[in-house]
Enzyme design. Structure first.
Site, short mmCIF file in Angstrom:
data_model
loop_
_atom_site.label_atom_id
_atom_site.label_comp_id
_atom_site.label_asym_id
_atom_site.label_seq_id
_atom_site.Cartn_x
_atom_site.Cartn_y
_atom_site.Cartn_z
N CYS A 85 11.00 5.72 6.26
CA CYS A 85 10.54 4.33 6.21
C CYS A 85 11.41 3.49 7.16
CB CYS A 85 10.62 3.78 4.79
SG CYS A 85 12.31 3.55 4.21
N CYS A 90 7.78 4.54 0.65
CA CYS A 90 6.87 4.30 1.78
C CYS A 90 6.67 5.53 2.66
CB CYS A 90 7.38 3.13 2.62
SG CYS A 90 7.26 1.54 1.76
N LYS A 93 -4.90 2.40 -2.04
CA LYS A 93 -4.88 3.11 -0.76
C LYS A 93 -5.82 4.31 -0.80
CE LYS A 93 -0.04 1.83 0.06
NZ LYS A 93 1.34 2.33 0.30
N CYS A 147 14.83 2.95 -0.38
CA CYS A 147 14.70 2.56 -1.79
C CYS A 147 13.69 3.48 -2.44
CB CYS A 147 14.25 1.09 -1.88
SG CYS A 147 12.50 0.83 -1.55
N ARG A 184 1.37 -6.29 10.27
CA ARG A 184 0.81 -4.93 10.26
C ARG A 184 -0.67 -4.98 10.60
NH1 ARG A 184 1.69 -2.63 4.68
NH2 ARG A 184 3.81 -2.24 5.42
N LYS A 202 -1.74 -2.85 -5.09
CA LYS A 202 -2.36 -2.30 -3.87
C LYS A 202 -3.18 -1.05 -4.19
CE LYS A 202 2.19 -0.30 -2.99
NZ LYS A 202 3.36 -0.39 -2.12
N ARG A 228 -6.05 -1.13 1.27
CA ARG A 228 -5.31 -1.27 2.52
C ARG A 228 -5.87 -0.35 3.61
NH1 ARG A 228 1.05 -2.35 1.00
NH2 ARG A 228 0.71 -3.97 -0.56
N CYS A 252 13.85 -4.46 6.01
CA CYS A 252 13.19 -4.38 4.70
C CYS A 252 14.08 -5.00 3.62
CB CYS A 252 12.88 -2.93 4.36
SG CYS A 252 12.10 -2.76 2.73
#
Length: 1444
Positions: free
Chosen positions: A1302, A1351, A1077, A1347, A916, A1075, A985, A1308
């Site tokens: 996603c 995302c 963001k 899931c 990414r 994480k 991120r 994934c």
């Protein structure tokens, strides 16, 4: 058997079936109360139509004879089971809907099919069906129109006595099936009536045969079809008079599909075309299919006149439908619609290859055997090839004539005579050596020549030429193609393939193979036509698959057309049924290609003698199958291939037997390790089946503890169990997680499938089982059985096989306070006690490593990444390094579509990496786009993914290519550092194409935030960029890396003692707990979902100056969650206040430090900022931030209300006069398909921007692409490219515009269900519903994830589908239209087939009851359909009981 006068035909056939005491009889009805006569009920088995009756029947079929009575709808619904029909089975099918399409739809099953429209035929066919089933051991379909027969009041004849000659058949070689019917005096067809001078033969497959026969005119004859399979065109032609030149097939049909273009491809019609040459020999010049619906008696004569008159027309209607559609069978509409769409669907699937041909060659394409051709109406290869040869013959005559006319004096009177002769000479040269690359030039010349000739017809030479070539087509050059199926592969000589390949003519063949990999063993005698063709050494051969490599397909098509000689392109398009979706085909294709069943390759014999190491053969996929390998061995090319493709060498060595060898070697190594330990205790074999890491970790930890107690312990995956050796293993422990709806995880399925069908004796084996599950994952009472189902099933089976349980079954529940550990802690001590080692003194066990230990000991994110990259024994890296590479922007993944097939081959999963890019603000230069496109093609999976964080992801990068890919990205000043991991991120900002001044300010702020919070470790530069690399495209790359001012840190920090070390002044050496963001929004557009993220900034813009005065700051948003785990939840951000631009970074740093020092580092599911804020409380957390910052937040400032959170497509002009175009890229997948070649189009755009030295790309958080800063003078050429490559699509439905997904399956590792690949299919269906209610253009925000980690930010969508298991989703409703409110669970565990049925009534209510301007999410809350979620921690409250 005697029949009484008052007995119905159904009863007669039942009685006949029951006369054989060994005959097991079944009958199906719609309801339990709808039973037949009492005598039947006592002696036959009653099944319900909707309870999958054929599944039950196939499990209990009789060894002698089985008879079934059912209807056509139930038969159609049971289609998957019909492929399994074997031996002596008679299926009596009631044609209750008067729809004979079911008969022809099942033609390819090749099951004997008998048809009865009157009582006498029904009795004869019933006896015949029984005889065929018993003596030939074959299944038989007997289609009976009970309605017509019972209404006719025909006398039902007695059954004739018959004896079986089965014993004789055992002694003699059986005759063919057709001979068998002849011996029984059975005719496939019955001539019902014939006029005195028939010119039209009616072949009847309908309920009207008798009625038509009674009123037949002299010009017609009518023939009933009594036996449809086997099909015999010869028997039919014997009944057709020599005077007949027209054949009309009439077929009873429930539905009028005359408006649909696929009608002419009906299976019934294809039966005639299969033997087209025989019709030509009989001077049959017209074959027409007419379908008939409901006709009253008085309308039959008029309908017959229409049928006959239509046949005699010069241009007859090819898709005529007479009568009314049947209106009284609405309950069965969906099944009948499925039947009538089957041919249409398969043609749509196969059209993918035709589209590519038409895109490549456009008007210069000629498909010689295309059905829709005005001149050719046959799919026979011989016919098409003969047609081509005839064209060539005429062409040669024209060439000879023109050669003799190359004299200017012959064209006297023509002003341009000399130019004409020169042009004719050039045209002759094109004919001598022509390839498709010259087609445009050659056809332009042809048009010029024809125009001159056509303007000078009075010249005698010209007149002679035009007699032979009256149109421009005779002068034109075409790319000639024959298109066929894999049926041509069974008999290469008779199919005409041999003639084409050996002709040395410049003709191309496209053979579409539709056989799925999973059914390959069922097919016998199928030749490998590719190898057959390569043996000629003068034929171009390619093997392609549009759903695997579009680029390779295009390359092959172009090379084939360019090749001057015969070419053969083998195209793979696997489908099991016509209802298969492109997603089904994609999965089948991937399995076939990755397993080597369908290798992708190209063979050009003209390169054989060239100094080329491939010698003309190019392998485009990595795995090769044995027969192809044998050919290459024979041609002495394999060693050359292995040099070029080292992976081939390894893959060729693997075989089915290697799987066992590999397992045995694993076992031997484990045993050797035991011996080296020098242990003397009893053995303990531990096996796990895991869909994550919990089972593996438990099993590994138990093994270490067992060794510490002196036991000889081994730990292996269940897939490595050799069942025959299991009884001798003495003590065995099984750990298994729970996947899907109570299924074994992937690595346990094969063992369980083998064990559950086994009768192995385990009486001497000591066992125990521990299961891991979630008791609330499937919250409905009726779904409680799914909880820990694998462990319960395994324990029950082991008990049945006699195993001795030394410890009862243990169960771990994620819902317990300590998760599964609570159950485990009570189970393990009993195990040590049972094994007699509970009192052994063992040293203190080291604490298990978690992510925090891994980060602390990683040496600032180095770990053993370098060693892992250099390890060529595996495609993977160490699990700890898998966590560390996330900080470097890379996730290790594997292709889950092909896990099973690789396991069957004894191969590890196909591990690869997703890389990414860190792209603050989403801006990319043309050079960066081209670099990423090149990487996607050369080392990725051929596509680019635009993520929901407005950056690029490349998937499918193998470990060996990862360093090169990262260096290539950095060479264009892009890096991947901190694109993932427990750090800040990629910073996302609004796309804002309408306001350049404001966009530049937020873009600059996003870049500053990203650079400031970038990890300062030098590990990234050291591992990926330092020094030179032999694969660099440019030797100056290291200089580019060194001269870059921003980006990864290159030098360590000098500290006291003159030591150079890594220092992380903000993060520390353990970085953040999870994480972090940051998103920046500019009202009125919330396209970044500013409330759904750890830290959101809303820009406050001065309306007069367009200067950003500061930002309202929101903290604590986040989308991650776990199904039915109330300790986890999504959350929207809490308002903290206003900050000035110069204070933004200090304020974010303060939030980050409080999170760093107070976030949960023990439970990663509870480690996000949102939980820290809720645990501390918003006021207290805010005060802590202000104290760390040293300033106070100002009160939040007002801003223009948000109006949406999606993109707007099309062209806009900003205040500076520059133009911006927003391209719709569905779910962010930049790819080439036959319908949408967008990847190629965007490359063309990038090159155009490069050439013009202006413009850039801008990615959006809703996964689309802006082409930005286009000057007016360049607009037209940009628009031309957009149109050419289908990038100019702006007319989209409101729900598609606002949809997002996603990645999901197959890459994934967390995905539980499809998302990106399924959402477009679902939206197609939803659009039809919205159109019905006039809602097509009303915007609805819809998101899908595989899931619950969120995302695509589904928890703030108006409609969201969250993957829970294969084909199963939680349906969420009520999110805010512009992302301001969380949604809530409306229905749990919804099957994908049920989604439309649930949403449709809600859309209808919205259309009828909504207030002015009311969005769907607001409506369902106001209407009380769903309760609003006012705060994240109350997300699980107020859920209706109906949800479960």
């Amino acid at each position: 058997m005697t029949v009484t006068s008052d007995t119905s035909l159904q009863q007669v056939l039942y009685d006949f079936a029951l006369t054989d005491s060994n005959n097991k009889v079944f009958y199906t009805t719609a309801t339990k109360t709808e039973k037949s006569d009492d005598s039947i009920s006592k002696n036959a088995i009653h099944l319900l139509n909707d309870n999958d009756p054929f599944a039950t029947i196939l499990e209990t079929v009789s060894t002698t004879l089985t008879t079934i009575f059912t209807d056509e709808v139930t038969l159609l619904k049971s289609l998957p089971h019909l492929y399994q029909l074997r031996d002596s089975i008679v299926v009596n099918v009631d044609l209750s809907l008067q729809d004979y399409s079911i008969i022809t739809a099942l033609k390819d099953l090749n099951i004997v099919s008998l048809i009865s429209n009157d009582a006498a035929t029904a009795v004869t066919n019933a006896q015949l069906a029984s005889k065929v089933a018993l003596e030939r051991h074959l299944p038989v379909f007997h289609f009976i129109n009970f309605t017509i027969i019972n209404d006719s009041e025909d006398i039902i004849p007695d059954f004739q006595e018959q004896s079986s000659n089965e014993a004789e058949l055992e002694e003699e070689e059986q005759s063919t099936l057709e001979q068998f019917f002849t011996e029984q005096d059975i005719s496939f067809f019955e001539l019902k009536a014939k006029g005195s001078k028939p010119s039209v033969a009616i072949v009847n497959l309908s309920q009207y045969g008798q009625s038509i026969a009674q009123i037949l005119p002299p010009t017609a004859s009518i023939i009933n079809v009594n036996v449809y399979r086997p099909w015999s065109i010869d028997q039919l032609l014997q009944l057709i008079a020599p005077s007949v030149s027209k054949i009309v097939m009439i077929q009873g049909s429930y539905k009028d599909d005359s408006a649909e273009q696929h009608h002419s491809f009906d299976p019934f019609l294809l039966d005639f075309f299969a033997d087209f040459q025989k019709l030509v020999q009989r001077n049959i010049d017209q074959v027409i299919l007419t379908k008939i619906g409901q006709l009253p008696i008085e309308a039959i004569a008029d309908s017959l006149d229409i049928i006959i008159n239509n046949a005699h027309k010069e241009n007859p209607v090819q898709n005529l439908y007479l009568g009314k559609q049947y209106q009284n069978q609405t309950d069965n509409k969906q099944y009948i619609d499925l039947l009538h769409s089957s041919v249409k669907n398969v043609l749509n699937l196969e059209a993918a290859y035709i589209k590519v041909l038409k895109q490549l060659f456009s008007s210069n394409l000629e498909i010689l055997n295309e059905y829709s051709s005005e001149t050719v109406n046959s799919n026979s290869p011989e016919y098409g090839f003969g047609y081509y040869l005839k064209q060539n013959e005429i062409r040669q005559q024209l060439i000879d004539l023109i050669k003799s006319s190359l004299d200017v004096s012959l064209f006297a009177g023509i002003p341009t005579a000399s130019n004409l002769v020169e042009s004719l000479s050039k045209w002759l040269k094109f004919n001598e050596s022509f390839n498709s690359q010259q087609v445009e030039e050659a056809n332009k010349l042809a048009e010029q020549i024809f125009d001159i000739l056509n303007s000078n017809k009075t010249n005698s030479t010209v007149s002679n030429i035009l007699k032979l070539a009256p149109t421009v087509d005779e002068f034109s050059f075409k790319s000639h193609w024959l298109i066929g199926s894999d049926a041509w592969s069974y008999d290469l000589g008779n199919s005409g393939v041999h003639n084409v390949l050996s002709s040395n003519k410049n003709i191309n063949m496209l053979l579409i193979d539709s056989e799925p990999y999973t059914s390959k063993n069922k097919v016998a005698h199928k030749k490998n036509v590719g190898l057959y063709a390569m043996n000629y050494h003068n034929v171009y051969v390619a093997s392609v698959a549009v759903y695997s490599s579009y680029t390779q397909l295009l390359t092959a098509m172009i090379e084939a057309a360019k090749f001057n000689g015969p070419s053969l392109v083998l195209a793979y398009l696997p489908y099991s049924s016509e209802a298969d979706t492109p997603l089904d085909i994609l999965k089948e294709t991937k399995i076939a290609v990755e397993s080597g069943y369908w290798p992708l390759y190209r063979y050009d014999p003209t390169k054989e003698e060239e100094d080329d190491e491939t010698h003309g053969f190019t392998l485009d996929s990595s795995i090769i199958k044995k027969e192809l390998q044998d050919f290459l061995d024979r041609e002495n090319k394999l060693t050359l291939l292995i040099k070029k493709y080292p992976i081939v060498a390894d893959n060729i060595k693997n075989s089915a037997s290697d799987v066992i060898t590999r397992k045995q070697e694993t076992r031997n190594k484990a045993a050797l390790d035991d011996l080296l330990e020098g242990l003397s205790g009893p053995p303990l074999h531990i096996y796990y089946s895991s869909d994550g890491s919990n089972s593996i970790n438990l099993a590994t930890r138990l093994c270490k503890r067992a060794v510490a107690r002196g036991l000889k312990a081994t730990v292996l995956s269940m897939e490595q169990i050799i069942l025959d050796e299991l009884p001798g293993e003495e003590n065995v422990i099984f750990f298994t997680s729970t996947a899907g709806q109570g299924e074994f995880p992937q690595d346990g399925k094969s063992f369980w499938d083998e064990l559950k069908s086994s009768t192995i004796d385990l009486a001497g084996l000591n066992v125990s089982v521990f299961g891991l599950g979630d008791s609330k994952y499937w919250p409905r009472k009726e779904d409680a059985r799914y909880y820990n189902k694998p462990s319960k099933d395994l324990a029950a089976k082991l008990e049945v096989l006699g195993a001795n349980f030394i410890v009862p079954l243990g169960l771990g529940d994620d819902q317990d306070a300590d998760g599964f550990q609570e159950g485990y802690q009570g189970w393990e001590p009993h195990l040590w006690e049972a094994l007699g080692v509970d009192n052994v003194d063992v040293p203190d066990e080291p604490k298990p490593w978690n992510n925090e230990d891994m980060k602390l000991n990683s040496d600032f994110l180095r770990g053993t990444i370098v060693e892992g990259l250099n390890d060529e024994s595996t495609l993977a890296i160490h699990p700890y390094d898998q966590q560390l590479t996330k900080f470097h922007g890379c996730y290790m993944q594997d292709d889950r579509d092909i896990r099973d097939i690789r396991k069957a081959q004894g191969l590890e999963p196909l591990f690869s990496f997703m890389s990414r890019v860190r792209l603050p603000g989403g801006k990319a230069t043309p050079e960066q786009w081209l670099a990423l496109d090149k990487l996607a093609t050369e080392v990725g999976n051929g596509t680019m993914k635009i993520s929901t964080r407005a950056t690029f992801q490349l998937h499918g990068i193998l470990k060996k290519d990862l360093k090169h890919a990262i260096r290539a990205m950095n060479s264009t000043l892009m890096d991947t550092l901190a694109a993932c991991g427990d750090v800040n991120r990629n910073v996302v900002v609004t796309a804002l194409p309408t306001n350049a001044k404001v966009f530049n300010q937020v873009s600059e702020m996003g870049t500053e935030i990203s650079e400031y919070f970038l990890p300062k470790t030098t590990a990234y530069h050291e591992i990926w960029l330092q020094g030179t690399d032999g694969r660099d495209d440019d030797p100056n790359w290291p200089e580019v890396f060194a001269n870059r001012k921003e980006g990864p840190t290159k030098k360590k920090t000098l500290v006291s003692g003159n030591a150079l070390v890594d220092v992380e002044p903000i993060y520390s050496n353990v970085y953040l707990p999870r994480k972090f963001k940051v998103n920046i929004a500019v009202p009125p557009f919330n396209d970044v979902d500013v409330f759904a993220i750890d830290l959101g900034l809303i820009a406050i813009v001065n309306p007069d100056t367009q200067i950003i005065e500061g930002y309202n700051l929101y903290a604590g948003g986040g989308m991650g969650s776990t199904h039915n785990n109330t300790k986890t939840y999504p959350r929207t951000g809490s308002e903290f206040g206003f900050v000035k631009p110069e204070d933004v970074i200090p304020a974010i740093q303060a939030v980050m430090i409080i999170q760093r020092d107070n976030g949960d580092r023990q439970d990663r599911k509870h480690a996000r900022l949102k939980y820290t804020i809720d645990d501390i409380g918003v006021p207290q957390f805010k005060a802590m931030v202000e104290e760390e910052w040293g300033k106070k937040f100002e009160p939040s400032r007002s801003y223009e209300q948000f109006i949406s959170n999606h993109d707007y497509f099309g062209w806009v002009k900003d205040e500076t006069g520059l133009n911006h175009y927003t391209c719709f890229i569905e779910n962010g997948r930049v790819a080439d398909t036959p319908e949408l070649p967008q990847k190629t189009g965007l490359v063309k755009i990038a090159k155009l921007l490069q050439k013009n030295n202006s413009g850039h790309f801008r990615l959006t958080a809703t996964q689309h692409v802006l082409i930005s800063d286009i000057e007016d003078r360049h607009l037209d050429e940009v628009k031309k490219v957009l149109k050419q490559y289908k990038l100019d699509i702006t007319e989209l439905s409101g729900i598609r515009i606002a949809s997002s997904s996603c990645v999901g399956l197959p890459t994934c590792g967390l995905a539980m269900a499809e998302s990106e690949r399924y959402l477009p299919v679902l939206i197609d269906e939803i659009e039809e519903v919205l159109e019905e209610f006039g809602l097509r253009h009303d915007s609805i925000v819809m998101r899908m994830t595989g899931c619950p980690n969120g995302c695509s930010r589904p928890w703030v969508a108006e409609i969201a589908l969250i993957g829970k298991a294969p084909h199963t989703y939680n349906l969420m409703l009520g999110g805010g239209y512009y992302g301001q409110r969380l949604n809530k669970l409306y229905r749990a565990s919804v099957k994908d087939d049920d989604i439309i049925g649930i949403l449709k009534p809600l859309f209808k209510r919205w259309a009828l009851e909504r207030e002015e301007g009311e969005h769907f999410g607001d409506f369902v809350v106001r209407a009380g359909i769903i309760k609003p979620t006012l705060e994240g921690k109350y997300f699980h409250d107020d859920i209706s009981e109906d949800a479960y």
